[in-house]
Design a protein around this motif. Structure first.
Motif, PDB file in Angstrom:
ATOM      1  N   LEU A  97       0.842  -1.192   0.000  1.00  0.00           N
ATOM      2  CA  LEU A  97       0.000   0.000   0.000  1.00  0.00           C
ATOM      3  C   LEU A  97       0.876   1.241   0.000  1.00  0.00           C
ATOM      4  O   LEU A  97       1.917   1.273   0.664  1.00  0.00           O
ATOM      5  CB  LEU A  97      -0.898   0.017   1.244  1.00  0.00           C
ATOM      6  N   SER A  98       0.427   2.267  -0.685  1.00  0.00           N
ATOM      7  CA  SER A  98       1.152   3.540  -0.654  1.00  0.00           C
ATOM      8  C   SER A  98       0.836   4.262   0.653  1.00  0.00           C
ATOM      9  O   SER A  98      -0.111   3.907   1.367  1.00  0.00           O
ATOM     10  CB  SER A  98       0.733   4.404  -1.845  1.00  0.00           C
ATOM     11  N   ALA A 103      -3.029   6.132   4.806  1.00  0.00           N
ATOM     12  CA  ALA A 103      -3.666   7.285   5.453  1.00  0.00           C
ATOM     13  C   ALA A 103      -5.178   7.244   5.272  1.00  0.00           C
ATOM     14  O   ALA A 103      -5.938   7.543   6.207  1.00  0.00           O
ATOM     15  CB  ALA A 103      -3.093   8.589   4.896  1.00  0.00           C
ATOM     16  N   ALA A 104      -5.636   6.850   4.090  1.00  0.00           N
ATOM     17  CA  ALA A 104      -7.077   6.778   3.832  1.00  0.00           C
ATOM     18  C   ALA A 104      -7.729   5.683   4.673  1.00  0.00           C
ATOM     19  O   ALA A 104      -8.823   5.875   5.219  1.00  0.00           O
ATOM     20  CB  ALA A 104      -7.328   6.529   2.348  1.00  0.00           C
ATOM     21  N   VAL A 134      -4.566  -4.017   6.379  1.00  0.00           N
ATOM     22  CA  VAL A 134      -3.245  -3.754   5.810  1.00  0.00           C
ATOM     23  C   VAL A 134      -2.281  -4.922   5.977  1.00  0.00           C
ATOM     24  O   VAL A 134      -1.134  -4.837   5.566  1.00  0.00           O
ATOM     25  CB  VAL A 134      -2.609  -2.476   6.433  1.00  0.00           C
ATOM     26  N   LYS A 135      -2.754  -6.010   6.562  1.00  0.00           N
ATOM     27  CA  LYS A 135      -1.909  -7.161   6.878  1.00  0.00           C
ATOM     28  C   LYS A 135      -1.115  -7.627   5.663  1.00  0.00           C
ATOM     29  O   LYS A 135      -1.665  -7.955   4.620  1.00  0.00           O
ATOM     30  CB  LYS A 135      -2.792  -8.292   7.381  1.00  0.00           C
ATOM     31  N   GLY A 136       0.201  -7.634   5.813  1.00  0.00           N
ATOM     32  CA  GLY A 136       1.071  -8.099   4.744  1.00  0.00           C
ATOM     33  C   GLY A 136       1.267  -7.108   3.615  1.00  0.00           C
ATOM     34  O   GLY A 136       2.028  -7.350   2.698  1.00  0.00           O
ATOM     35  N   ARG A 137       0.586  -5.982   3.694  1.00  0.00           N
ATOM     36  CA  ARG A 137       0.671  -4.998   2.604  1.00  0.00           C
ATOM     37  C   ARG A 137       1.305  -3.694   3.042  1.00  0.00           C
ATOM     38  O   ARG A 137       1.576  -2.829   2.213  1.00  0.00           O
ATOM     39  CB  ARG A 137      -0.725  -4.741   2.044  1.00  0.00           C
ATOM     40  N   ALA A 138       1.505  -3.509   4.360  1.00  0.00           N
ATOM     41  CA  ALA A 138       2.136  -2.295   4.869  1.00  0.00           C
ATOM     42  C   ALA A 138       2.877  -2.627   6.155  1.00  0.00           C
ATOM     43  O   ALA A 138       2.486  -3.521   6.893  1.00  0.00           O
ATOM     44  CB  ALA A 138       1.070  -1.219   5.125  1.00  0.00           C
ATOM     45  N   ASP A 139       3.942  -1.893   6.417  1.00  0.00           N
ATOM     46  CA  ASP A 139       4.725  -2.098   7.621  1.00  0.00           C
ATOM     47  C   ASP A 139       3.933  -1.637   8.843  1.00  0.00           C
ATOM     48  O   ASP A 139       3.352  -0.548   8.852  1.00  0.00           O
ATOM     49  CB  ASP A 139       6.026  -1.302   7.513  1.00  0.00           C
ATOM     50  N   GLY A 140       3.887  -2.481   9.864  1.00  0.00           N
ATOM     51  CA  GLY A 140       3.124  -2.171  11.070  1.00  0.00           C
ATOM     52  C   GLY A 140       3.577  -0.899  11.753  1.00  0.00           C
ATOM     53  O   GLY A 140       2.765  -0.122  12.267  1.00  0.00           O
ATOM     54  N   GLY A 141       4.878  -0.637  11.748  1.00  0.00           N
ATOM     55  CA  GLY A 141       5.402   0.585  12.358  1.00  0.00           C
ATOM     56  C   GLY A 141       4.929   1.828  11.633  1.00  0.00           C
ATOM     57  O   GLY A 141       4.591   2.842  12.258  1.00  0.00           O
TER      58      GLY A 141
END
Length: 153
Positions: A97-98, A103-104, A134-141
Motif C-alpha cells: 500500500l502507498s 492514510a485513507a 493492511v496485513k502483509g501490505r504495509a509495515d506495522g510501524g
C-alpha cells in the motif's frame, strides 16, 4: 494444502531445475518455517493461506531487518544477500500500500470507531480495525505512526 504453499513448492522445483541456488534456498527456508508452524503445538495441522502468508511476511521482515543489521555492521555483501532474499519473498506477498492508501484506511477507521476526539486512548481500537486491512501490505510501524499522527499524538 494451501494454494500459497503449493505455489512455493512448485517454484522450489522450478528453481532447482533452473539451478537458481539463492531462490531455491530462500524458498526452502520459508517451507521449513511453514512445516515448523504446522507441527508446533499439541497436534499437527495444515495451515491455511492466511497463516502461510503470515509466515512469508515474517520471513521477509527478518530479511529486511538482517540487511539493516549487516549494513550497520559493515558487511555489505551479506546485507545484499538478505535484500535479494527479501526481493524473492516479495513475489509471494500482496501488493504493498502507498502512504496515501494507508492514510485513507486510517482515516476511515477513525471515523468508523468515532475516535476523532479521543486522542491516544483510541489507538488500540483504531489499530484493531486497521491491522486486518493492511496485513502483509504495509509495515506495522508505519501504520502505527500514521494512526498516532491522525489521532494527534
Amino acid at each position: 494444502m494451501s494454494a500459497l504453499k503449493e505455489r512455493l513448492r512448485s517454484d522450489l522445483t522450478t528453481a532447482l531445475k533452473a539451478r537458481e541456488a539463492l531462490t531455491a534456498s530462500t524458498i526452502r527456508l520459508v517451507l521449513a518455517a511453514i512445516s515448523t508452524a504446522e507441527v508446533a503445538g499439541t497436534q499437527a495441522r495444515e495451515l491455511n493461506d492466511e497463516e502461510v502468508l503470515d509466515i512469508v511476511v515474517k520471513e521477509a521482515k527478518k530479511r529486511r531487518e538482517s540487511a539493516t543489521a549487516f549494513d550497520d555492521g559493515g558487511r555489505p555483501e551479506m546485507a545484499q544477500k538478505e535484500r535479494d532474499e527479501a526481493e524473492i519473498l516479495a513475489a509471494y506477498l500482496p501488493a504493498g500500500l502507498s502512504d496515501a492508501e494507508v492514510a485513507a484506511i486510517v482515516t476511515a477507521a477513525i471515523e468508523q470507531t468515532g475516535a476523532a476526539g479521543e486522542g491516544m486512548k483510541a489507538m488500540g481500537k483504531v489499530m484493531g480495525l486497521v491491522q486486518p486491512q493492511v496485513k502483509g501490505r504495509a509495515d506495522g510501524g508505519a501504520v502505527a505512526a500514521e494512526v498516532k499522527r491522525q489521532l494527534g499524538a
